[in-house]
Write an enzyme that holds these catalytic residues in place. Structure first.
Site, PDB file in Angstrom:
ATOM      1  N   CYS A 115       0.816  -1.229   0.000  1.00 52.48           N
ATOM      2  CA  CYS A 115       0.000   0.000   0.000  1.00 52.48           C
ATOM      3  C   CYS A 115       0.845   1.273   0.000  1.00 52.48           C
ATOM      4  CB  CYS A 115      -0.955  -0.005   1.184  1.00 52.48           C
ATOM      5  SG  CYS A 115      -2.013  -1.454   1.210  1.00 52.48           S
ATOM      6  N   HIS A 255      -3.242   7.124   2.541  1.00 53.51           N
ATOM      7  CA  HIS A 255      -3.699   5.823   2.048  1.00 53.51           C
ATOM      8  C   HIS A 255      -5.063   5.536   2.681  1.00 53.51           C
ATOM      9  CE1 HIS A 255      -4.104   1.695   1.159  1.00 53.51           C
ATOM     10  NE2 HIS A 255      -3.747   1.254   2.348  1.00 53.51           N
ATOM     11  N   ASN A 285     -10.126  -0.143   0.491  1.00 49.90           N
ATOM     12  CA  ASN A 285      -8.670  -0.078   0.427  1.00 49.90           C
ATOM     13  C   ASN A 285      -8.209  -0.663  -0.915  1.00 49.90           C
ATOM     14  OD1 ASN A 285      -5.934  -0.537   0.662  1.00 49.90           O
ATOM     15  ND2 ASN A 285      -6.034  -1.322   2.759  1.00 49.90           N
TER      16      ASN A 285
HETATM   17  O1  UT7 Z   1      -3.371  -1.092   3.824  1.00 50.21           O
HETATM   18  C1  UT7 Z   1      -3.095  -1.490   5.121  1.00 50.21           C
HETATM   19  C2  UT7 Z   1      -3.932  -2.692   5.293  1.00 50.21           C
HETATM   20  N1  UT7 Z   1      -4.709  -2.942   6.409  1.00 50.21           N
HETATM   21  C3  UT7 Z   1      -5.211  -2.078   7.317  1.00 50.21           C
HETATM   22  O2  UT7 Z   1      -5.001  -0.915   7.371  1.00 50.21           O
HETATM   23  C4  UT7 Z   1      -6.096  -2.709   8.338  1.00 50.21           C
HETATM   24  C5  UT7 Z   1      -5.802  -2.243   9.751  1.00 50.21           C
HETATM   25  N2  UT7 Z   1      -6.713  -2.840  10.687  1.00 50.21           N
HETATM   26  C6  UT7 Z   1      -8.039  -2.507  10.735  1.00 50.21           C
HETATM   27  O3  UT7 Z   1      -8.484  -1.679   9.960  1.00 50.21           O
HETATM   28  C7  UT7 Z   1      -8.890  -3.122  11.791  1.00 50.21           C
HETATM   29  O4  UT7 Z   1      -8.093  -3.881  12.672  1.00 50.21           O
HETATM   30  C8  UT7 Z   1     -10.038  -4.008  11.236  1.00 50.21           C
HETATM   31  C9  UT7 Z   1     -11.071  -3.140  10.558  1.00 50.21           C
HETATM   32  C10 UT7 Z   1      -9.487  -5.018  10.250  1.00 50.21           C
HETATM   33  C11 UT7 Z   1     -10.716  -4.761  12.388  1.00 50.21           C
HETATM   34  O5  UT7 Z   1     -11.216  -3.827  13.324  1.00 50.21           O
HETATM   35  P1  UT7 Z   1     -10.962  -4.030  14.885  1.00 50.21           P
HETATM   36  O6  UT7 Z   1     -11.679  -2.967  15.572  1.00 50.21           O
HETATM   37  O7  UT7 Z   1      -9.480  -4.139  15.084  1.00 50.21           O
HETATM   38  O8  UT7 Z   1     -11.678  -5.407  15.140  1.00 50.21           O
HETATM   39  P2  UT7 Z   1     -11.057  -6.760  15.697  1.00 50.21           P
HETATM   40  O9  UT7 Z   1     -10.158  -7.402  14.700  1.00 50.21           O
HETATM   41  O10 UT7 Z   1     -10.533  -6.538  17.081  1.00 50.21           O
HETATM   42  O11 UT7 Z   1     -12.375  -7.629  15.820  1.00 50.21           O
HETATM   43  C12 UT7 Z   1     -13.388  -7.284  16.743  1.00 50.21           C
HETATM   44  C13 UT7 Z   1     -14.496  -8.305  16.581  1.00 50.21           C
HETATM   45  C14 UT7 Z   1     -14.003  -9.755  16.580  1.00 50.21           C
HETATM   46  O12 UT7 Z   1     -14.972 -10.543  17.239  1.00 50.21           O
HETATM   47  P3  UT7 Z   1     -14.757 -10.967  18.759  1.00 50.21           P
HETATM   48  O13 UT7 Z   1     -13.482 -11.757  18.765  1.00 50.21           O
HETATM   49  O14 UT7 Z   1     -14.675  -9.694  19.535  1.00 50.21           O
HETATM   50  O15 UT7 Z   1     -15.987 -11.793  19.041  1.00 50.21           O
HETATM   51  C15 UT7 Z   1     -13.957 -10.105  15.122  1.00 50.21           C
HETATM   52  O16 UT7 Z   1     -14.137 -11.493  14.912  1.00 50.21           O
HETATM   53  O17 UT7 Z   1     -15.133  -8.110  15.317  1.00 50.21           O
HETATM   54  C16 UT7 Z   1     -15.153  -9.351  14.600  1.00 50.21           C
HETATM   55  N3  UT7 Z   1     -15.091  -9.069  13.162  1.00 50.21           N
HETATM   56  C17 UT7 Z   1     -16.190  -8.779  12.453  1.00 50.21           C
HETATM   57  N4  UT7 Z   1     -17.479  -8.684  12.765  1.00 50.21           N
HETATM   58  C18 UT7 Z   1     -18.347  -8.366  11.802  1.00 50.21           C
HETATM   59  C19 UT7 Z   1     -13.997  -9.028  12.360  1.00 50.21           C
HETATM   60  N5  UT7 Z   1     -14.380  -8.717  11.099  1.00 50.21           N
HETATM   61  C20 UT7 Z   1     -15.722  -8.563  11.133  1.00 50.21           C
HETATM   62  C21 UT7 Z   1     -16.676  -8.227  10.159  1.00 50.21           C
HETATM   63  N6  UT7 Z   1     -17.978  -8.146  10.547  1.00 50.21           N
HETATM   64  N7  UT7 Z   1     -16.355  -7.993   8.868  1.00 50.21           N
END
Ligand code: UT7
Length: 332
Positions: A115, A255, A285
Protein backbone atom coordinates in the site's frame (compact mmCIF):
# COMPACT_ATOMS: atom_id res chain seq x y z
CA UNK A 1 18.14 21.66 -8.81
CA UNK A 2 15.29 21.10 -11.29
CA UNK A 3 11.72 21.10 -9.97
CA UNK A 4 9.85 17.91 -10.85
CA UNK A 5 6.10 17.73 -10.46
CA UNK A 6 2.77 16.48 -11.72
CA UNK A 7 1.88 17.29 -15.33
CA UNK A 8 -1.34 15.29 -15.16
CA UNK A 9 -3.35 12.82 -13.07
CA UNK A 10 -6.01 10.20 -13.81
CA UNK A 11 -7.69 7.15 -12.39
CA UNK A 12 -9.93 4.23 -13.26
CA UNK A 13 -12.10 1.95 -11.15
CA UNK A 14 -13.99 -1.13 -12.39
CA UNK A 15 -17.74 -0.85 -12.97
CA UNK A 16 -19.00 -3.49 -10.53
CA UNK A 17 -19.93 -2.10 -7.10
CA UNK A 18 -20.06 -4.41 -4.08
CA UNK A 19 -21.95 -2.82 -1.19
CA UNK A 20 -21.56 -3.88 2.45
CA UNK A 21 -25.00 -5.49 2.42
CA UNK A 22 -23.95 -7.65 -0.55
CA UNK A 23 -21.61 -9.55 1.81
CA UNK A 24 -24.53 -10.18 4.18
CA UNK A 25 -26.65 -11.35 1.24
CA UNK A 26 -23.86 -13.83 0.35
CA UNK A 27 -24.10 -15.30 3.86
CA UNK A 28 -21.04 -13.66 5.45
CA UNK A 29 -21.41 -13.06 9.19
CA UNK A 30 -21.05 -9.26 9.08
CA UNK A 31 -23.20 -6.13 8.81
CA UNK A 32 -23.19 -2.74 7.13
CA UNK A 33 -23.17 -1.18 10.62
CA UNK A 34 -20.02 -3.11 11.69
CA UNK A 35 -18.12 -2.33 8.49
CA UNK A 36 -19.03 1.37 8.42
CA UNK A 37 -18.35 1.96 12.11
CA UNK A 38 -15.02 0.02 12.20
CA UNK A 39 -13.63 1.12 8.84
CA UNK A 40 -15.67 3.87 7.14
CA UNK A 41 -16.14 1.72 4.01
CA UNK A 42 -19.61 1.59 2.39
CA UNK A 43 -18.79 0.01 -0.98
CA UNK A 44 -15.87 -1.02 -3.16
CA UNK A 45 -15.25 -1.73 -6.87
CA UNK A 46 -14.44 -5.24 -8.05
CA UNK A 47 -12.76 -6.15 -11.34
CA UNK A 48 -14.55 -8.44 -13.78
CA UNK A 49 -13.38 -12.03 -14.10
CA UNK A 50 -11.51 -11.23 -17.31
CA UNK A 51 -10.11 -7.91 -16.02
CA UNK A 52 -6.53 -7.86 -14.69
CA UNK A 53 -4.33 -5.21 -13.08
CA UNK A 54 -2.86 -4.07 -16.42
CA UNK A 55 -6.38 -3.41 -17.76
CA UNK A 56 -7.04 -0.97 -14.92
CA UNK A 57 -3.53 0.50 -15.19
CA UNK A 58 -3.86 1.22 -18.93
CA UNK A 59 -7.14 3.10 -18.42
CA UNK A 60 -5.75 5.17 -15.52
CA UNK A 61 -2.58 5.94 -17.52
CA UNK A 62 -4.60 7.02 -20.57
CA UNK A 63 -6.59 9.40 -18.35
CA UNK A 64 -3.40 10.85 -16.84
CA UNK A 65 -1.75 11.32 -20.26
CA UNK A 66 -4.88 13.08 -21.55
CA UNK A 67 -5.03 15.28 -18.45
CA UNK A 68 -1.34 16.19 -18.95
CA UNK A 69 -1.67 16.75 -22.70
CA UNK A 70 1.29 14.40 -23.12
CA UNK A 71 1.41 11.71 -25.83
CA UNK A 72 2.64 8.15 -25.13
CA UNK A 73 5.60 8.80 -27.47
CA UNK A 74 6.96 11.44 -25.06
CA UNK A 75 7.16 9.04 -22.09
CA UNK A 76 10.68 7.81 -21.36
CA UNK A 77 10.08 5.67 -18.26
CA UNK A 78 7.20 3.71 -16.69
CA UNK A 79 7.24 2.84 -12.99
CA UNK A 80 4.26 0.77 -11.90
CA UNK A 81 3.44 0.00 -8.27
CA UNK A 82 1.45 -3.18 -7.68
CA UNK A 83 1.18 -6.19 -5.40
CA UNK A 84 -1.17 -7.94 -7.79
CA UNK A 85 0.73 -8.27 -11.09
CA UNK A 86 -1.04 -9.86 -14.08
CA UNK A 87 1.42 -12.75 -13.86
CA UNK A 88 3.32 -14.12 -10.91
CA UNK A 89 6.90 -12.77 -11.09
CA UNK A 90 7.18 -12.05 -14.82
CA UNK A 91 6.64 -10.38 -17.18
CA UNK A 92 6.26 -7.15 -15.24
CA UNK A 93 2.87 -5.50 -15.46
CA UNK A 94 4.73 -2.30 -16.44
CA UNK A 95 6.05 -3.99 -19.62
CA UNK A 96 2.54 -5.13 -20.57
CA UNK A 97 1.22 -1.62 -20.00
CA UNK A 98 4.09 -0.06 -22.02
CA UNK A 99 3.15 -2.11 -25.07
CA UNK A 100 -0.59 -1.54 -24.74
CA UNK A 101 -0.22 2.23 -24.38
CA UNK A 102 2.07 2.46 -27.40
CA UNK A 103 4.87 3.95 -25.30
CA UNK A 104 8.27 3.55 -27.04
CA UNK A 105 10.61 0.76 -25.88
CA UNK A 106 11.76 2.68 -22.81
CA UNK A 107 12.49 1.17 -19.38
CA UNK A 108 9.38 -0.11 -17.61
CA UNK A 109 9.38 -1.92 -14.30
CA UNK A 110 7.20 -2.80 -11.31
CA UNK A 111 7.74 -1.65 -7.75
CA UNK A 112 6.52 -3.85 -4.89
CA UNK A 113 5.82 -1.99 -1.65
CA UNK A 114 2.16 -2.95 -1.07
CA UNK A 115 0.00 0.00 0.00
CA UNK A 116 3.04 2.33 0.11
CA UNK A 117 3.77 1.45 -3.51
CA UNK A 118 2.76 4.81 -4.93
CA UNK A 119 5.10 6.67 -2.56
CA UNK A 120 7.95 4.33 -3.48
CA UNK A 121 7.26 4.53 -7.24
CA UNK A 122 6.93 8.31 -7.13
CA UNK A 123 10.22 8.67 -5.28
CA UNK A 124 12.05 6.37 -7.72
CA UNK A 125 10.62 8.27 -10.71
CA UNK A 126 11.56 11.59 -9.10
CA UNK A 127 15.17 10.46 -8.80
CA UNK A 128 15.29 9.45 -12.49
CA UNK A 129 14.00 12.92 -13.41
CA UNK A 130 16.42 14.74 -11.09
CA UNK A 131 19.40 12.82 -12.49
CA UNK A 132 18.36 13.64 -16.05
CA UNK A 133 17.90 9.96 -16.91
CA UNK A 134 14.24 10.62 -17.71
CA UNK A 135 12.21 13.68 -18.67
CA UNK A 136 8.60 12.54 -18.62
CA UNK A 137 7.67 9.56 -16.50
CA UNK A 138 4.43 7.66 -16.18
CA UNK A 139 3.93 6.57 -12.56
CA UNK A 140 1.07 4.12 -12.19
CA UNK A 141 -0.32 2.36 -9.12
CA UNK A 142 -2.80 -0.43 -9.80
CA UNK A 143 -4.15 -3.29 -7.75
CA UNK A 144 -6.80 -6.01 -8.02
CA UNK A 145 -7.03 -7.11 -4.39
CA UNK A 146 -10.30 -8.91 -5.11
CA UNK A 147 -8.25 -11.61 -6.86
CA UNK A 148 -6.07 -12.37 -3.82
CA UNK A 149 -8.57 -12.00 -1.00
CA UNK A 150 -10.30 -14.91 0.73
CA UNK A 151 -13.95 -14.00 0.15
CA UNK A 152 -14.97 -16.09 3.17
CA UNK A 153 -12.66 -14.28 5.61
CA UNK A 154 -14.77 -11.46 7.04
CA UNK A 155 -11.77 -9.84 8.72
CA UNK A 156 -10.16 -9.03 5.34
CA UNK A 157 -12.58 -9.38 2.41
CA UNK A 158 -14.72 -6.40 3.45
CA UNK A 159 -11.69 -4.08 3.43
CA UNK A 160 -10.32 -4.27 -0.07
CA UNK A 161 -11.25 -3.04 -3.55
CA UNK A 162 -9.78 -2.75 -7.04
CA UNK A 163 -8.60 0.32 -8.94
CA UNK A 164 -5.76 2.25 -10.53
CA UNK A 165 -4.35 5.77 -10.45
CA UNK A 166 -1.63 7.35 -12.56
CA UNK A 167 0.38 10.55 -12.84
CA UNK A 168 2.73 12.03 -15.42
CA UNK A 169 5.86 13.50 -13.85
CA UNK A 170 8.01 16.11 -15.54
CA UNK A 171 9.73 19.44 -15.09
CA UNK A 172 7.64 22.24 -13.56
CA UNK A 173 8.37 25.85 -12.61
CA UNK A 174 10.93 26.38 -9.82
CA UNK A 175 9.56 25.71 -6.32
CA UNK A 176 6.61 23.58 -7.48
CA UNK A 177 6.27 19.80 -7.53
CA UNK A 178 7.88 17.19 -5.29
CA UNK A 179 9.64 18.83 -2.34
CA UNK A 180 10.66 15.82 -0.23
CA UNK A 181 10.10 12.17 0.48
CA UNK A 182 10.34 9.98 3.56
CA UNK A 183 10.37 6.20 2.97
CA UNK A 184 10.72 3.32 5.43
CA UNK A 185 10.48 -0.46 5.71
CA UNK A 186 10.46 -2.77 8.73
CA UNK A 187 10.61 -6.42 7.71
CA UNK A 188 10.31 -7.50 11.35
CA UNK A 189 6.58 -6.98 10.82
CA UNK A 190 6.46 -8.99 7.57
CA UNK A 191 3.97 -11.55 8.88
CA UNK A 192 1.40 -9.00 10.10
CA UNK A 193 0.05 -8.65 6.57
CA UNK A 194 1.11 -11.44 4.26
CA UNK A 195 0.20 -13.92 1.56
CA UNK A 196 1.74 -16.86 3.42
CA UNK A 197 2.05 -19.45 0.64
CA UNK A 198 2.33 -19.75 -3.12
CA UNK A 199 5.70 -17.99 -3.42
CA UNK A 200 9.21 -19.47 -3.42
CA UNK A 201 9.09 -20.00 0.38
CA UNK A 202 6.24 -22.45 -0.11
CA UNK A 203 5.27 -23.08 -3.74
CA UNK A 204 1.63 -23.77 -4.51
CA UNK A 205 0.16 -27.22 -3.79
CA UNK A 206 -3.41 -28.56 -3.84
CA UNK A 207 -3.34 -28.42 0.02
CA UNK A 208 -2.44 -24.71 -0.06
CA UNK A 209 -5.27 -24.00 -2.46
CA UNK A 210 -7.70 -25.90 -0.22
CA UNK A 211 -6.51 -24.06 2.91
CA UNK A 212 -6.47 -20.75 1.00
CA UNK A 213 -3.12 -19.77 2.50
CA UNK A 214 -2.29 -18.27 -0.91
CA UNK A 215 -4.71 -15.45 -0.04
CA UNK A 216 -4.33 -12.34 2.16
CA UNK A 217 -3.82 -13.05 5.88
CA UNK A 218 -3.76 -10.11 8.25
CA UNK A 219 -3.36 -9.40 11.94
CA UNK A 220 -5.71 -6.40 11.78
CA UNK A 221 -4.95 -5.08 15.25
CA UNK A 222 -1.17 -5.21 14.72
CA UNK A 223 -1.45 -3.44 11.35
CA UNK A 224 -3.77 -0.84 12.85
CA UNK A 225 -1.31 -0.05 15.67
CA UNK A 226 1.68 0.06 13.32
CA UNK A 227 -0.13 2.40 10.95
CA UNK A 228 -1.20 4.77 13.71
CA UNK A 229 2.36 4.86 15.08
CA UNK A 230 4.08 5.69 11.76
CA UNK A 231 1.78 8.02 9.80
CA UNK A 232 2.13 11.15 11.94
CA UNK A 233 5.92 10.94 12.37
CA UNK A 234 6.43 10.27 8.65
CA UNK A 235 4.47 13.38 7.70
CA UNK A 236 6.43 15.44 10.24
CA UNK A 237 9.78 14.09 8.94
CA UNK A 238 8.88 14.73 5.30
CA UNK A 239 7.67 18.26 6.09
CA UNK A 240 10.90 18.91 8.00
CA UNK A 241 13.09 17.80 5.11
CA UNK A 242 11.13 20.14 2.84
CA UNK A 243 11.89 22.97 5.29
CA UNK A 244 8.21 23.16 6.30
CA UNK A 245 6.10 22.58 9.41
CA UNK A 246 2.61 21.24 10.00
CA UNK A 247 1.31 24.85 9.85
CA UNK A 248 2.31 24.94 6.16
CA UNK A 249 0.29 21.84 5.26
CA UNK A 250 -2.90 22.54 3.27
CA UNK A 251 -4.06 19.03 2.39
CA UNK A 252 -3.29 15.45 3.42
CA UNK A 253 -4.13 12.58 1.08
CA UNK A 254 -3.56 9.45 3.15
CA UNK A 255 -3.70 5.82 2.05
CA UNK A 256 -7.40 4.97 2.29
CA UNK A 257 -7.34 1.93 4.62
CA UNK A 258 -9.46 2.81 7.65
CA UNK A 259 -10.91 6.18 8.66
CA UNK A 260 -10.02 5.47 12.31
CA UNK A 261 -6.31 5.20 11.41
CA UNK A 262 -6.52 8.51 9.54
CA UNK A 263 -8.44 10.16 12.40
CA UNK A 264 -5.77 9.10 14.90
CA UNK A 265 -3.07 10.62 12.68
CA UNK A 266 -5.10 13.77 12.10
CA UNK A 267 -5.58 14.31 15.83
CA UNK A 268 -1.89 13.75 16.52
CA UNK A 269 -0.93 16.28 13.85
CA UNK A 270 -3.57 18.77 15.01
CA UNK A 271 -5.00 19.38 11.54
CA UNK A 272 -8.66 20.00 10.66
CA UNK A 273 -11.00 17.41 9.16
CA UNK A 274 -11.34 19.45 5.96
CA UNK A 275 -7.55 19.24 5.49
CA UNK A 276 -7.82 15.49 4.88
CA UNK A 277 -9.14 14.10 1.59
CA UNK A 278 -11.04 10.82 1.96
CA UNK A 279 -12.90 8.66 -0.59
CA UNK A 280 -12.58 5.38 1.32
CA UNK A 281 -16.37 5.07 1.64
CA UNK A 282 -16.67 4.55 -2.16
CA UNK A 283 -13.66 2.38 -2.93
CA UNK A 284 -12.39 0.66 0.23
CA UNK A 285 -8.67 -0.08 0.43
CA UNK A 286 -7.29 -0.26 -3.14
CA UNK A 287 -3.71 -0.75 -1.88
CA UNK A 288 -1.10 1.15 -3.94
CA UNK A 289 -3.84 2.73 -6.06
CA UNK A 290 -5.62 4.45 -3.19
CA UNK A 291 -3.46 7.59 -3.03
CA UNK A 292 -3.41 8.39 -6.78
CA UNK A 293 -7.16 7.66 -7.09
CA UNK A 294 -7.80 10.11 -4.25
CA UNK A 295 -5.32 12.59 -5.75
CA UNK A 296 -7.13 12.44 -9.09
CA UNK A 297 -10.49 13.04 -7.38
CA UNK A 298 -9.07 15.86 -5.24
CA UNK A 299 -7.97 17.58 -8.47
CA UNK A 300 -11.16 16.95 -10.45
CA UNK A 301 -13.40 18.15 -7.58
CA UNK A 302 -11.33 21.33 -7.12
CA UNK A 303 -10.34 20.46 -3.53
CA UNK A 304 -6.64 20.52 -4.47
CA UNK A 305 -5.65 23.91 -5.88
CA UNK A 306 -2.40 25.23 -7.35
CA UNK A 307 0.02 26.49 -4.73
CA UNK A 308 -1.27 24.19 -1.98
CA UNK A 309 1.18 22.18 0.12
CA UNK A 310 0.13 18.53 -0.07
CA UNK A 311 1.22 15.44 1.87
CA UNK A 312 0.74 11.97 0.31
CA UNK A 313 1.16 9.28 2.96
CA UNK A 314 1.09 5.52 2.48
CA UNK A 315 1.49 2.52 4.79
CA UNK A 316 1.06 -1.21 4.37
CA UNK A 317 2.52 -4.69 4.13
CA UNK A 318 6.24 -5.07 4.56
CA UNK A 319 5.72 -3.20 6.86
CA UNK A 320 6.37 -0.18 4.62
CA UNK A 321 5.41 3.45 4.93
CA UNK A 322 6.27 6.85 3.54
CA UNK A 323 5.27 10.40 2.69
CA UNK A 324 5.85 12.72 -0.25
CA UNK A 325 5.44 16.47 0.17
CA UNK A 326 4.32 18.38 -2.92
CA UNK A 327 3.69 22.00 -3.83
CA UNK A 328 0.77 21.45 -6.16
CA UNK A 329 0.67 22.96 -9.64
CA UNK A 330 3.00 23.35 -12.58
CA UNK A 331 3.57 27.03 -11.84
CA UNK A 332 2.83 28.22 -15.34
O1 UT7 B 1 -3.37 -1.09 3.82
C1 UT7 B 1 -3.10 -1.49 5.12
C2 UT7 B 1 -3.93 -2.69 5.29
N1 UT7 B 1 -4.71 -2.94 6.41
C3 UT7 B 1 -5.21 -2.08 7.32
O2 UT7 B 1 -5.00 -0.91 7.37
C4 UT7 B 1 -6.10 -2.71 8.34
C5 UT7 B 1 -5.80 -2.24 9.75
N2 UT7 B 1 -6.71 -2.84 10.69
C6 UT7 B 1 -8.04 -2.51 10.73
O3 UT7 B 1 -8.48 -1.68 9.96
C7 UT7 B 1 -8.89 -3.12 11.79
O4 UT7 B 1 -8.09 -3.88 12.67
C8 UT7 B 1 -10.04 -4.01 11.24
C9 UT7 B 1 -11.07 -3.14 10.56
C10 UT7 B 1 -9.49 -5.02 10.25
C11 UT7 B 1 -10.72 -4.76 12.39
O5 UT7 B 1 -11.22 -3.83 13.32
P1 UT7 B 1 -10.96 -4.03 14.88
O6 UT7 B 1 -11.68 -2.97 15.57
O7 UT7 B 1 -9.48 -4.14 15.08
O8 UT7 B 1 -11.68 -5.41 15.14
P2 UT7 B 1 -11.06 -6.76 15.70
O9 UT7 B 1 -10.16 -7.40 14.70
O10 UT7 B 1 -10.53 -6.54 17.08
O11 UT7 B 1 -12.38 -7.63 15.82
C12 UT7 B 1 -13.39 -7.28 16.74
C13 UT7 B 1 -14.50 -8.31 16.58
C14 UT7 B 1 -14.00 -9.76 16.58
O12 UT7 B 1 -14.97 -10.54 17.24
P3 UT7 B 1 -14.76 -10.97 18.76
O13 UT7 B 1 -13.48 -11.76 18.76
O14 UT7 B 1 -14.68 -9.69 19.53
O15 UT7 B 1 -15.99 -11.79 19.04
C15 UT7 B 1 -13.96 -10.10 15.12
O16 UT7 B 1 -14.14 -11.49 14.91
O17 UT7 B 1 -15.13 -8.11 15.32
C16 UT7 B 1 -15.15 -9.35 14.60
N3 UT7 B 1 -15.09 -9.07 13.16
C17 UT7 B 1 -16.19 -8.78 12.45
N4 UT7 B 1 -17.48 -8.68 12.77
C18 UT7 B 1 -18.35 -8.37 11.80
C19 UT7 B 1 -14.00 -9.03 12.36
N5 UT7 B 1 -14.38 -8.72 11.10
C20 UT7 B 1 -15.72 -8.56 11.13
C21 UT7 B 1 -16.68 -8.23 10.16
N6 UT7 B 1 -17.98 -8.15 10.55
N7 UT7 B 1 -16.35 -7.99 8.87
Amino acid sequence: MKSIGFLGVGHYVPETIVKNDDFVARGLDTSDEWIVSRTGIRERRVAAENEATSDLAVKAAEAALKNAGVSPSEIDLIVLATSTPDHLAFPSTAAIVQHRLGVPMVPAFDVSAACSGFNYALTVAHQFCLSGAAKKVLVIAADCLSKIVNWDDRSTCILFGDGAGAVVLGEVAPGFGLLSSDLHANGAEATSLIIPDGGTRQPITPEIIAARTNKIAMNGKAVFKLAVSVVGPSIELALKSAGLTIDDLDLLIPHQANYRIVEAARERLGIRENQVFMNLDKYGNTSAASIPIALSEAVSTGVLKPGMILALTGFGAGFTWGTNIVKWGVGK
